[in-house]
Design a protein around this motif. Structure first.
Motif, PDB file in Angstrom:
ATOM      1  N   ASP A 164       7.708   1.324  -5.777  1.00 53.56           N
ATOM      2  CA  ASP A 164       6.297   0.798  -5.778  1.00 53.56           C
ATOM      3  C   ASP A 164       6.708  -0.811  -6.365  1.00 53.56           C
ATOM      4  N   ALA A 165       7.397  -0.867  -7.329  1.00 55.06           N
ATOM      5  CA  ALA A 165       7.620  -1.973  -8.107  1.00 55.06           C
ATOM      6  C   ALA A 165       8.573  -3.151  -6.925  1.00 55.06           C
ATOM      7  N   VAL A 166       9.188  -2.636  -6.190  1.00 54.00           N
ATOM      8  CA  VAL A 166      10.077  -3.268  -5.147  1.00 54.00           C
ATOM      9  C   VAL A 166       9.057  -3.713  -3.856  1.00 54.00           C
ATOM     10  N   SER A 167       8.144  -2.730  -3.542  1.00 55.36           N
ATOM     11  CA  SER A 167       7.117  -2.891  -2.908  1.00 55.36           C
ATOM     12  C   SER A 167       6.232  -4.296  -2.775  1.00 55.36           C
ATOM     13  N   PHE A 168       5.777  -4.264  -4.390  1.00 56.62           N
ATOM     14  CA  PHE A 168       5.125  -5.536  -4.710  1.00 56.62           C
ATOM     15  C   PHE A 168       5.827  -7.009  -4.603  1.00 56.62           C
ATOM     16  N   GLN A 171       0.727  -1.295   0.081  1.00 51.84           N
ATOM     17  CA  GLN A 171       0.036  -0.091   0.036  1.00 51.84           C
ATOM     18  C   GLN A 171       0.812   1.310   0.059  1.00 51.84           C
ATOM     19  N   VAL A 172       2.166   1.236   0.787  1.00 48.53           N
ATOM     20  CA  VAL A 172       2.780   2.393   0.854  1.00 48.53           C
ATOM     21  C   VAL A 172       3.284   2.510  -0.492  1.00 48.53           C
ATOM     22  N   GLY A 173       3.947   1.522  -1.258  1.00 50.53           N
ATOM     23  CA  GLY A 173       4.238   1.657  -2.622  1.00 50.53           C
ATOM     24  C   GLY A 173       3.332   2.181  -3.659  1.00 50.53           C
ATOM     25  N   ALA A 174       1.988   1.736  -3.585  1.00 52.41           N
ATOM     26  CA  ALA A 174       0.879   1.917  -4.291  1.00 52.41           C
ATOM     27  C   ALA A 174       0.582   3.441  -4.191  1.00 52.41           C
ATOM     28  N   GLN A 175       0.750   4.029  -2.958  1.00 48.19           N
ATOM     29  CA  GLN A 175       0.412   5.506  -2.830  1.00 48.19           C
ATOM     30  C   GLN A 175       1.417   6.317  -3.579  1.00 48.19           C
ATOM     31  N   ILE A 176       2.709   5.740  -3.594  1.00 45.90           N
ATOM     32  CA  ILE A 176       3.693   6.554  -4.376  1.00 45.90           C
ATOM     33  C   ILE A 176       3.591   6.431  -5.786  1.00 45.90           C
ATOM     34  N   SER A 177       3.366   5.258  -6.190  1.00 44.46           N
ATOM     35  CA  SER A 177       3.045   5.305  -7.555  1.00 44.46           C
ATOM     36  C   SER A 177       1.675   6.050  -8.047  1.00 44.46           C
ATOM     37  N   MET A 178       0.713   6.099  -7.328  1.00 43.55           N
ATOM     38  CA  MET A 178      -0.550   6.826  -7.511  1.00 43.55           C
ATOM     39  C   MET A 178      -0.270   8.250  -7.612  1.00 43.55           C
ATOM     40  N   LEU A 179       0.817   8.627  -7.115  1.00 44.73           N
ATOM     41  CA  LEU A 179       1.170  10.173  -7.429  1.00 44.73           C
ATOM     42  C   LEU A 179       2.185  10.334  -8.344  1.00 44.73           C
ATOM     43  N   ALA A 180       3.067   9.285  -8.568  1.00 46.98           N
ATOM     44  CA  ALA A 180       4.134   9.251  -9.518  1.00 46.98           C
ATOM     45  C   ALA A 180       3.683   9.301 -10.886  1.00 46.98           C
ATOM     46  N   LEU A 181       2.885   8.143 -11.310  1.00 49.12           N
ATOM     47  CA  LEU A 181       2.328   7.862 -12.662  1.00 49.12           C
ATOM     48  C   LEU A 181       1.828   9.076 -13.430  1.00 49.12           C
ATOM     49  N   PRO A 182       0.694   9.815 -12.903  1.00 52.33           N
ATOM     50  CA  PRO A 182       0.095  10.889 -13.326  1.00 52.33           C
ATOM     51  C   PRO A 182       1.084  12.206 -13.617  1.00 52.33           C
ATOM     52  N   ALA A 203       4.888  -5.841 -10.235  1.00 57.57           N
ATOM     53  CA  ALA A 203       6.391  -5.547  -9.887  1.00 57.57           C
ATOM     54  C   ALA A 203       7.350  -5.181 -11.367  1.00 57.57           C
ATOM     55  N   VAL A 204       6.992  -6.545 -11.972  1.00 56.20           N
ATOM     56  CA  VAL A 204       7.592  -6.348 -13.529  1.00 56.20           C
ATOM     57  C   VAL A 204       7.048  -5.304 -14.416  1.00 56.20           C
ATOM     58  N   LEU A 205       6.006  -5.055 -14.206  1.00 56.15           N
ATOM     59  CA  LEU A 205       5.257  -3.653 -15.378  1.00 56.15           C
ATOM     60  C   LEU A 205       5.571  -2.404 -14.907  1.00 56.15           C
ATOM     61  N   LEU A 206       5.615  -2.081 -13.431  1.00 58.90           N
ATOM     62  CA  LEU A 206       6.145  -0.875 -12.881  1.00 58.90           C
ATOM     63  C   LEU A 206       7.526  -0.808 -13.029  1.00 58.90           C
ATOM     64  N   GLN A 259       3.841   3.434 -23.472  1.00 67.43           N
ATOM     65  CA  GLN A 259       4.099   2.614 -22.621  1.00 67.43           C
ATOM     66  C   GLN A 259       3.493   2.985 -21.241  1.00 67.43           C
ATOM     67  N   LEU A 260       3.241   4.218 -20.874  1.00 62.83           N
ATOM     68  CA  LEU A 260       2.400   4.263 -19.659  1.00 62.83           C
ATOM     69  C   LEU A 260       0.908   3.797 -19.477  1.00 62.83           C
ATOM     70  N   TYR A 261       0.580   3.823 -20.824  1.00 66.89           N
ATOM     71  CA  TYR A 261      -1.031   3.275 -20.970  1.00 66.89           C
ATOM     72  C   TYR A 261      -0.878   2.006 -20.552  1.00 66.89           C
ATOM     73  N   GLY A 262       0.108   1.164 -21.332  1.00 65.50           N
ATOM     74  CA  GLY A 262       0.324  -0.258 -21.334  1.00 65.50           C
ATOM     75  C   GLY A 262       0.505  -0.517 -20.164  1.00 65.50           C
ATOM     76  N   VAL A 263       1.576   0.009 -19.297  1.00 67.78           N
ATOM     77  CA  VAL A 263       1.498  -0.296 -17.915  1.00 67.78           C
ATOM     78  C   VAL A 263       0.528  -0.225 -16.912  1.00 67.78           C
ATOM     79  N   ALA A 264      -0.279   0.974 -17.070  1.00 65.94           N
ATOM     80  CA  ALA A 264      -1.457   1.097 -16.539  1.00 65.94           C
ATOM     81  C   ALA A 264      -2.422   0.009 -16.633  1.00 65.94           C
ATOM     82  N   LEU A 265      -2.922  -0.290 -17.943  1.00 66.63           N
ATOM     83  CA  LEU A 265      -3.552  -1.282 -18.160  1.00 66.63           C
ATOM     84  C   LEU A 265      -3.226  -2.831 -17.495  1.00 66.63           C
ATOM     85  N   GLY A 266      -1.924  -2.874 -17.620  1.00 63.02           N
ATOM     86  CA  GLY A 266      -1.483  -4.435 -17.225  1.00 63.02           C
ATOM     87  C   GLY A 266      -1.556  -4.417 -15.601  1.00 63.02           C
ATOM     88  N   THR A 267      -1.083  -3.427 -14.925  1.00 67.90           N
ATOM     89  CA  THR A 267      -1.296  -3.484 -13.617  1.00 67.90           C
ATOM     90  C   THR A 267      -2.594  -3.694 -13.132  1.00 67.90           C
TER      91      THR A 267
END
Length: 428
Positions: free
Chosen positions: A176-180, A23-34, A87-90, A106-114
Protein backbone atom coordinates in the motif's frame (compact mmCIF):
# COMPACT_ATOMS: atom_id res chain seq x y z
CA UNK A 1 -22.90 14.02 -31.55
CA UNK A 2 -21.17 11.53 -29.22
CA UNK A 3 -18.52 13.03 -26.96
CA UNK A 4 -15.04 11.48 -27.17
CA UNK A 5 -14.12 9.00 -24.46
CA UNK A 6 -12.72 10.47 -21.27
CA UNK A 7 -9.82 8.06 -21.71
CA UNK A 8 -8.69 10.32 -24.57
CA UNK A 9 -8.54 13.16 -22.04
CA UNK A 10 -4.91 13.23 -20.83
CA UNK A 11 -5.44 14.74 -17.41
CA UNK A 12 -8.43 12.53 -16.62
CA UNK A 13 -6.42 9.48 -17.68
CA UNK A 14 -3.60 10.44 -15.30
CA UNK A 15 -6.10 10.92 -12.47
CA UNK A 16 -7.68 7.58 -13.38
CA UNK A 17 -4.30 5.82 -13.40
CA UNK A 18 -3.32 7.26 -10.04
CA UNK A 19 -6.64 6.08 -8.66
CA UNK A 20 -6.14 2.55 -10.03
CA UNK A 21 -2.79 2.14 -8.30
CA UNK A 22 -3.65 3.68 -4.95
CA UNK A 23 -7.04 1.94 -4.69
CA UNK A 24 -5.55 -1.54 -5.13
CA UNK A 25 -2.98 -0.78 -2.45
CA UNK A 26 -5.61 0.70 -0.16
CA UNK A 27 -7.73 -2.44 -0.45
CA UNK A 28 -4.76 -4.56 0.59
CA UNK A 29 -4.16 -2.30 3.57
CA UNK A 30 -7.86 -2.27 4.51
CA UNK A 31 -7.59 -6.02 5.03
CA UNK A 32 -4.05 -6.02 6.43
CA UNK A 33 -4.21 -3.33 9.15
CA UNK A 34 -7.15 -4.85 11.08
CA UNK A 35 -5.61 -8.32 10.73
CA UNK A 36 -2.33 -6.97 12.10
CA UNK A 37 -4.30 -5.91 15.16
CA UNK A 38 -6.46 -9.05 15.45
CA UNK A 39 -4.00 -11.80 14.49
CA UNK A 40 -0.51 -10.43 15.15
CA UNK A 41 -1.25 -8.23 18.18
CA UNK A 42 -4.28 -10.19 19.54
CA UNK A 43 -6.52 -7.12 19.79
CA UNK A 44 -9.87 -7.31 21.60
CA UNK A 45 -13.16 -6.14 20.03
CA UNK A 46 -12.84 -2.82 21.85
CA UNK A 47 -9.26 -2.35 20.62
CA UNK A 48 -10.24 -3.07 17.01
CA UNK A 49 -13.12 -0.63 17.43
CA UNK A 50 -10.63 2.01 18.54
CA UNK A 51 -8.54 1.27 15.42
CA UNK A 52 -11.56 1.83 13.17
CA UNK A 53 -12.33 5.02 15.09
CA UNK A 54 -8.74 6.25 14.68
CA UNK A 55 -8.89 5.66 10.90
CA UNK A 56 -11.87 7.97 10.51
CA UNK A 57 -11.61 10.38 13.48
CA UNK A 58 -9.76 12.90 11.30
CA UNK A 59 -12.99 13.83 9.54
CA UNK A 60 -14.30 15.07 12.89
CA UNK A 61 -11.02 16.71 13.89
CA UNK A 62 -10.13 18.68 10.75
CA UNK A 63 -12.93 17.97 8.26
CA UNK A 64 -14.41 21.47 8.24
CA UNK A 65 -11.25 23.63 8.14
CA UNK A 66 -9.75 21.23 5.57
CA UNK A 67 -12.41 22.30 3.09
CA UNK A 68 -11.45 25.95 3.45
CA UNK A 69 -7.74 25.14 3.06
CA UNK A 70 -8.43 23.01 -0.03
CA UNK A 71 -10.35 25.91 -1.60
CA UNK A 72 -7.34 28.16 -0.90
CA UNK A 73 -4.63 25.86 -2.32
CA UNK A 74 -3.88 24.20 -5.67
CA UNK A 75 -5.77 20.92 -5.39
CA UNK A 76 -3.22 18.85 -7.28
CA UNK A 77 -0.56 19.86 -4.72
CA UNK A 78 -2.84 18.72 -1.90
CA UNK A 79 -3.40 15.35 -3.60
CA UNK A 80 0.33 14.71 -4.07
CA UNK A 81 1.22 15.72 -0.50
CA UNK A 82 -1.50 13.47 0.93
CA UNK A 83 -0.28 10.47 -1.08
CA UNK A 84 3.33 10.98 0.08
CA UNK A 85 2.24 11.32 3.72
CA UNK A 86 0.24 8.08 3.55
CA UNK A 87 3.18 6.25 1.96
CA UNK A 88 5.55 7.29 4.75
CA UNK A 89 3.13 6.45 7.56
CA UNK A 90 2.18 3.03 6.21
CA UNK A 91 5.81 2.24 5.43
CA UNK A 92 6.58 2.58 9.14
CA UNK A 93 4.47 -0.52 9.95
CA UNK A 94 6.68 -3.18 8.30
CA UNK A 95 9.81 -1.38 9.55
CA UNK A 96 8.56 -1.58 13.14
CA UNK A 97 7.58 -5.21 12.60
CA UNK A 98 11.07 -6.11 11.35
CA UNK A 99 12.59 -4.35 14.37
CA UNK A 100 10.26 -6.21 16.74
CA UNK A 101 8.70 -3.05 18.19
CA UNK A 102 5.29 -2.94 16.48
CA UNK A 103 2.49 -2.30 18.99
CA UNK A 104 -1.13 -1.14 19.01
CA UNK A 105 -0.29 2.50 19.85
CA UNK A 106 1.72 2.74 16.63
CA UNK A 107 -1.17 1.26 14.63
CA UNK A 108 -3.48 3.85 16.17
CA UNK A 109 -1.03 6.60 15.24
CA UNK A 110 -0.66 5.32 11.67
CA UNK A 111 -4.43 5.00 11.33
CA UNK A 112 -4.98 8.54 12.62
CA UNK A 113 -2.20 10.02 10.46
CA UNK A 114 -3.32 8.32 7.26
CA UNK A 115 -6.85 9.39 8.11
CA UNK A 116 -5.75 13.02 8.31
CA UNK A 117 -4.06 12.73 4.91
CA UNK A 118 -7.15 11.00 3.51
CA UNK A 119 -9.36 13.89 4.64
CA UNK A 120 -7.38 16.32 2.51
CA UNK A 121 -7.05 13.88 -0.38
CA UNK A 122 -10.75 13.03 -0.57
CA UNK A 123 -11.93 16.63 -0.32
CA UNK A 124 -9.42 17.78 -2.95
CA UNK A 125 -10.15 14.76 -5.14
CA UNK A 126 -13.90 15.31 -5.33
CA UNK A 127 -13.33 19.04 -5.83
CA UNK A 128 -10.71 18.49 -8.55
CA UNK A 129 -12.70 16.37 -11.02
CA UNK A 130 -15.04 19.24 -12.07
CA UNK A 131 -11.89 21.23 -12.92
CA UNK A 132 -10.74 18.54 -15.35
CA UNK A 133 -13.97 17.59 -17.15
CA UNK A 134 -17.17 19.36 -18.17
CA UNK A 135 -20.00 19.21 -15.66
CA UNK A 136 -22.28 17.33 -18.06
CA UNK A 137 -19.69 14.52 -18.00
CA UNK A 138 -19.42 14.22 -14.23
CA UNK A 139 -21.61 11.09 -14.04
CA UNK A 140 -19.41 9.45 -16.69
CA UNK A 141 -16.22 10.48 -14.88
CA UNK A 142 -17.47 9.42 -11.45
CA UNK A 143 -18.72 6.09 -12.84
CA UNK A 144 -15.30 5.35 -14.35
CA UNK A 145 -13.62 6.17 -11.06
CA UNK A 146 -16.09 3.97 -9.20
CA UNK A 147 -15.19 1.11 -11.58
CA UNK A 148 -11.61 1.57 -10.38
CA UNK A 149 -12.65 1.32 -6.74
CA UNK A 150 -14.81 -1.70 -7.43
CA UNK A 151 -12.19 -3.50 -9.50
CA UNK A 152 -9.64 -2.78 -6.78
CA UNK A 153 -12.11 -4.19 -4.28
CA UNK A 154 -12.20 -7.41 -6.30
CA UNK A 155 -8.44 -7.77 -6.81
CA UNK A 156 -7.12 -6.12 -3.65
CA UNK A 157 -8.55 -8.29 -0.85
CA UNK A 158 -7.75 -11.53 -2.66
CA UNK A 159 -4.19 -10.39 -3.29
CA UNK A 160 -4.03 -9.04 0.24
CA UNK A 161 -5.19 -12.31 1.77
CA UNK A 162 -2.53 -14.19 -0.21
CA UNK A 163 0.19 -11.67 0.69
CA UNK A 164 -0.77 -11.79 4.35
CA UNK A 165 -0.53 -15.57 4.45
CA UNK A 166 2.79 -15.63 2.59
CA UNK A 167 4.50 -12.49 3.91
CA UNK A 168 2.49 -11.70 7.12
CA UNK A 169 0.09 -8.79 7.47
CA UNK A 170 2.59 -6.06 8.45
CA UNK A 171 4.69 -6.69 5.34
CA UNK A 172 1.60 -6.64 3.12
CA UNK A 173 1.02 -3.04 4.23
CA UNK A 174 4.23 -2.16 2.38
CA UNK A 175 2.42 -2.75 -0.94
CA UNK A 176 0.00 0.00 0.00
CA UNK A 177 2.83 2.40 0.87
CA UNK A 178 4.46 1.85 -2.53
CA UNK A 179 1.15 2.32 -4.35
CA UNK A 180 0.67 5.77 -2.82
CA UNK A 181 4.12 6.85 -4.02
CA UNK A 182 3.35 5.76 -7.58
CA UNK A 183 -0.01 7.52 -7.40
CA UNK A 184 1.73 10.74 -6.35
CA UNK A 185 4.10 10.53 -9.34
CA UNK A 186 1.17 10.23 -11.77
CA UNK A 187 -0.72 13.11 -10.18
CA UNK A 188 2.34 15.34 -10.54
CA UNK A 189 2.12 14.90 -14.32
CA UNK A 190 -1.34 16.50 -14.56
CA UNK A 191 -0.83 19.85 -16.30
CA UNK A 192 -4.19 21.57 -15.75
CA UNK A 193 -3.63 25.16 -14.64
CA UNK A 194 -5.39 26.02 -11.39
CA UNK A 195 -6.31 29.52 -10.40
CA UNK A 196 -6.14 29.94 -6.64
CA UNK A 197 -8.27 32.75 -5.12
CA UNK A 198 -6.30 35.85 -4.15
CA UNK A 199 -5.44 36.26 -0.48
CA UNK A 200 -7.47 39.47 -0.46
CA UNK A 201 -10.59 37.43 -1.27
CA UNK A 202 -10.27 35.33 1.89
CA UNK A 203 -12.76 36.17 4.62
CA UNK A 204 -11.37 34.31 7.62
CA UNK A 205 -11.41 30.60 8.48
CA UNK A 206 -14.51 30.63 10.67
CA UNK A 207 -16.54 32.66 8.19
CA UNK A 208 -15.63 30.43 5.27
CA UNK A 209 -16.40 27.28 7.29
CA UNK A 210 -19.76 28.86 8.10
CA UNK A 211 -20.42 29.40 4.39
CA UNK A 212 -19.93 25.71 3.72
CA UNK A 213 -22.17 24.71 6.62
CA UNK A 214 -24.91 27.14 5.56
CA UNK A 215 -24.72 26.00 1.96
CA UNK A 216 -25.30 22.33 2.84
CA UNK A 217 -27.83 23.02 5.62
CA UNK A 218 -29.74 25.45 3.40
CA UNK A 219 -29.99 23.08 0.45
CA UNK A 220 -33.15 20.96 0.75
CA UNK A 221 -31.56 17.92 -0.92
CA UNK A 222 -27.92 18.13 0.16
CA UNK A 223 -28.86 18.17 3.84
CA UNK A 224 -31.01 15.03 3.41
CA UNK A 225 -28.25 13.27 1.45
CA UNK A 226 -25.95 14.10 4.36
CA UNK A 227 -28.41 12.65 6.88
CA UNK A 228 -28.94 9.47 4.86
CA UNK A 229 -25.26 8.84 4.24
CA UNK A 230 -24.36 9.55 7.87
CA UNK A 231 -26.91 6.92 8.95
CA UNK A 232 -25.47 4.35 6.55
CA UNK A 233 -21.91 5.11 7.63
CA UNK A 234 -22.73 4.82 11.33
CA UNK A 235 -24.09 1.33 10.66
CA UNK A 236 -21.07 0.61 8.48
CA UNK A 237 -18.71 1.74 11.24
CA UNK A 238 -20.30 -0.73 13.65
CA UNK A 239 -19.86 -3.51 11.08
CA UNK A 240 -16.26 -2.56 10.27
CA UNK A 241 -15.28 -2.68 13.94
CA UNK A 242 -16.43 -6.26 14.37
CA UNK A 243 -16.19 -7.75 10.87
CA UNK A 244 -12.69 -9.27 11.18
CA UNK A 245 -13.41 -10.71 14.60
CA UNK A 246 -16.72 -12.13 13.35
CA UNK A 247 -15.11 -13.83 10.35
CA UNK A 248 -11.85 -14.96 11.95
CA UNK A 249 -12.98 -15.95 15.47
CA UNK A 250 -16.72 -16.65 15.26
CA UNK A 251 -16.93 -18.20 11.79
CA UNK A 252 -13.33 -19.48 11.99
CA UNK A 253 -11.90 -18.41 8.62
CA UNK A 254 -8.26 -17.96 7.58
CA UNK A 255 -6.86 -14.72 6.17
CA UNK A 256 -6.86 -16.20 2.65
CA UNK A 257 -10.54 -17.18 2.80
CA UNK A 258 -11.48 -13.80 4.28
CA UNK A 259 -9.65 -12.09 1.42
CA UNK A 260 -11.47 -14.27 -1.11
CA UNK A 261 -14.85 -13.45 0.45
CA UNK A 262 -14.02 -9.75 0.31
CA UNK A 263 -13.04 -10.05 -3.34
CA UNK A 264 -16.23 -11.82 -4.35
CA UNK A 265 -18.32 -9.35 -2.36
CA UNK A 266 -16.49 -6.40 -3.91
CA UNK A 267 -17.38 -7.68 -7.38
CA UNK A 268 -20.80 -6.25 -6.61
CA UNK A 269 -19.24 -2.80 -6.72
CA UNK A 270 -17.87 -3.59 -10.16
CA UNK A 271 -21.36 -4.57 -11.28
CA UNK A 272 -22.75 -1.39 -9.75
CA UNK A 273 -20.23 0.77 -11.59
CA UNK A 274 -21.07 -0.99 -14.86
CA UNK A 275 -24.84 -0.58 -14.54
CA UNK A 276 -25.08 2.87 -12.97
CA UNK A 277 -24.92 4.69 -16.32
CA UNK A 278 -27.67 2.68 -18.09
CA UNK A 279 -29.71 2.55 -14.87
CA UNK A 280 -29.46 6.31 -14.43
CA UNK A 281 -30.66 6.90 -17.98
CA UNK A 282 -33.55 4.47 -17.52
CA UNK A 283 -34.94 5.53 -14.14
CA UNK A 284 -33.53 9.07 -13.84
CA UNK A 285 -30.44 10.58 -12.27
CA UNK A 286 -32.34 11.78 -9.17
CA UNK A 287 -34.56 8.73 -8.74
CA UNK A 288 -31.62 6.32 -8.82
CA UNK A 289 -30.22 7.89 -5.61
CA UNK A 290 -33.15 7.05 -3.34
CA UNK A 291 -33.99 3.78 -5.11
CA UNK A 292 -30.50 2.41 -4.48
CA UNK A 293 -30.80 3.34 -0.79
CA UNK A 294 -34.17 1.58 -0.54
CA UNK A 295 -33.56 -1.64 -2.48
CA UNK A 296 -30.08 -2.85 -1.50
CA UNK A 297 -29.52 -2.44 2.30
CA UNK A 298 -31.96 -5.26 3.28
CA UNK A 299 -29.55 -7.80 1.77
CA UNK A 300 -27.18 -7.12 4.68
CA UNK A 301 -29.64 -8.99 6.91
CA UNK A 302 -28.16 -12.18 5.41
CA UNK A 303 -24.67 -11.46 6.79
CA UNK A 304 -25.23 -12.28 10.50
CA UNK A 305 -26.57 -15.70 9.41
CA UNK A 306 -23.11 -16.64 8.12
CA UNK A 307 -21.73 -20.01 9.28
CA UNK A 308 -18.94 -22.33 8.08
CA UNK A 309 -19.81 -24.32 4.96
CA UNK A 310 -22.49 -23.36 2.47
CA UNK A 311 -23.73 -20.52 4.66
CA UNK A 312 -20.62 -18.55 3.73
CA UNK A 313 -22.66 -17.78 0.61
CA UNK A 314 -24.98 -15.68 2.78
CA UNK A 315 -22.11 -13.33 3.63
CA UNK A 316 -21.09 -13.16 -0.02
CA UNK A 317 -24.61 -12.50 -1.32
CA UNK A 318 -25.40 -9.91 1.32
CA UNK A 319 -22.20 -7.93 0.85
CA UNK A 320 -22.26 -8.40 -2.95
CA UNK A 321 -25.70 -6.82 -3.29
CA UNK A 322 -24.85 -4.12 -0.76
CA UNK A 323 -21.76 -3.22 -2.80
CA UNK A 324 -23.89 -2.74 -5.91
CA UNK A 325 -26.14 -0.36 -4.02
CA UNK A 326 -23.27 1.60 -2.46
CA UNK A 327 -21.64 2.30 -5.84
CA UNK A 328 -24.89 3.25 -7.59
CA UNK A 329 -25.80 5.53 -4.69
CA UNK A 330 -22.36 7.15 -4.49
CA UNK A 331 -22.12 7.88 -8.21
CA UNK A 332 -25.58 9.44 -8.12
CA UNK A 333 -25.22 11.56 -5.01
CA UNK A 334 -21.61 12.69 -5.63
CA UNK A 335 -22.49 13.72 -9.20
CA UNK A 336 -25.46 15.65 -7.83
CA UNK A 337 -23.27 17.45 -5.29
CA UNK A 338 -20.68 18.37 -7.90
CA UNK A 339 -23.27 19.51 -10.43
CA UNK A 340 -25.25 21.88 -8.22
CA UNK A 341 -22.39 23.48 -6.28
CA UNK A 342 -20.55 26.58 -7.57
CA UNK A 343 -16.88 25.74 -8.12
CA UNK A 344 -15.61 28.25 -5.56
CA UNK A 345 -17.66 26.35 -2.92
CA UNK A 346 -16.74 22.79 -3.89
CA UNK A 347 -14.04 22.30 -1.26
CA UNK A 348 -16.19 23.63 1.57
CA UNK A 349 -19.28 21.75 0.41
CA UNK A 350 -17.34 18.47 0.18
CA UNK A 351 -15.67 19.15 3.54
CA UNK A 352 -19.02 19.79 5.21
CA UNK A 353 -20.49 16.65 3.69
CA UNK A 354 -17.44 14.61 4.68
CA UNK A 355 -17.51 16.03 8.21
CA UNK A 356 -21.10 14.90 8.62
CA UNK A 357 -21.11 11.60 6.75
CA UNK A 358 -17.62 10.37 7.66
CA UNK A 359 -17.79 11.80 11.15
CA UNK A 360 -20.26 9.06 12.06
CA UNK A 361 -17.74 6.33 11.13
CA UNK A 362 -15.54 6.69 14.25
CA UNK A 363 -18.68 6.91 16.37
CA UNK A 364 -19.92 3.72 14.73
CA UNK A 365 -16.52 2.10 15.23
CA UNK A 366 -16.55 2.90 18.93
CA UNK A 367 -20.14 1.69 19.24
CA UNK A 368 -19.26 -1.51 17.40
CA UNK A 369 -16.30 -2.15 19.69
CA UNK A 370 -18.38 -1.65 22.83
CA UNK A 371 -21.31 -3.70 21.51
CA UNK A 372 -18.98 -6.49 20.42
CA UNK A 373 -17.31 -6.54 23.84
CA UNK A 374 -20.59 -6.90 25.75
CA UNK A 375 -23.07 -8.49 23.30
CA UNK A 376 -20.79 -10.56 21.08
CA UNK A 377 -19.79 -10.26 17.45
CA UNK A 378 -22.83 -11.89 15.83
CA UNK A 379 -25.35 -9.78 17.74
CA UNK A 380 -23.38 -6.66 16.82
CA UNK A 381 -23.52 -7.60 13.13
CA UNK A 382 -27.31 -7.94 13.47
CA UNK A 383 -27.55 -4.47 15.02
CA UNK A 384 -25.50 -3.01 12.17
CA UNK A 385 -27.69 -4.64 9.51
CA UNK A 386 -30.92 -3.43 11.11
CA UNK A 387 -29.63 0.15 11.51
CA UNK A 388 -28.60 0.14 7.86
CA UNK A 389 -32.26 -0.26 6.91
CA UNK A 390 -32.87 3.35 8.02
CA UNK A 391 -30.55 4.60 5.25
CA UNK A 392 -33.33 5.56 2.81
CA UNK A 393 -35.63 7.38 5.26
CA UNK A 394 -34.17 10.92 4.92
CA UNK A 395 -34.08 10.61 1.11
CA UNK A 396 -37.71 9.55 0.94
CA UNK A 397 -38.61 12.61 3.04
CA UNK A 398 -36.74 14.98 0.69
CA UNK A 399 -37.77 16.66 -2.59
CA UNK A 400 -35.56 14.08 -4.32
CA UNK A 401 -38.42 11.57 -4.17
CA UNK A 402 -40.53 13.74 -6.52
CA UNK A 403 -37.74 14.28 -9.08
CA UNK A 404 -36.72 12.12 -12.00
CA UNK A 405 -33.47 13.89 -12.94
CA UNK A 406 -30.99 16.18 -11.26
CA UNK A 407 -31.63 19.93 -11.48
CA UNK A 408 -29.31 22.28 -13.39
CA UNK A 409 -26.39 23.97 -11.66
CA UNK A 410 -27.12 26.51 -8.94
CA UNK A 411 -27.77 30.06 -10.14
CA UNK A 412 -25.21 32.77 -9.63
CA UNK A 413 -26.27 33.57 -6.05
CA UNK A 414 -25.87 30.37 -4.04
CA UNK A 415 -27.65 29.60 -0.76
CA UNK A 416 -24.58 30.62 1.24
CA UNK A 417 -25.12 34.17 0.09
CA UNK A 418 -21.74 34.43 -1.58
CA UNK A 419 -20.87 36.09 -4.86
CA UNK A 420 -21.41 34.50 -8.23
CA UNK A 421 -19.11 31.72 -9.35
CA UNK A 422 -16.64 33.66 -11.49
CA UNK A 423 -15.54 31.70 -14.60
CA UNK A 424 -12.10 33.25 -14.14
CA UNK A 425 -11.71 31.22 -10.94
CA UNK A 426 -12.08 27.92 -12.81
CA UNK A 427 -9.26 25.68 -13.91
CA UNK A 428 -8.34 26.15 -17.54
Amino acid sequence: MTSPSLFRHRNFTLLFGADVISQVGAQISMLALPLVAVVALHASPLETGLLVAAETAAFLLVGLPAGVWVDRMPRRRVLVAADVARAVLLGSVPVAWWLGVLALPQLYGVALGTGLATVFFDIAYQSYLPSLVERDRLVDGNAKLEIVRSAAGVAGPGAGGWLIQVLTAPVAVLADAVSFLVSALLLRRIDAVERVPERSARRGLAKEIGEGLRYVAGHPILRMIAAATATANFAGGIFAAIEMIFLSRVVGLSAGVIGLLFSVAAAGGLVGAAVVGPLTRRVGSARVIWLSALVFPPFMLLVPLTEPGWKLALFTLGTFMSSIGVVVYNVGQVSFRQAVTPERMLGRMNATMRFVVWGTLPLGGLAGGVLGEFLGARTTVWISAVLGMLFAVPLLLSPLRRMRDLPPAEPADDPAGGPADDPADRTA
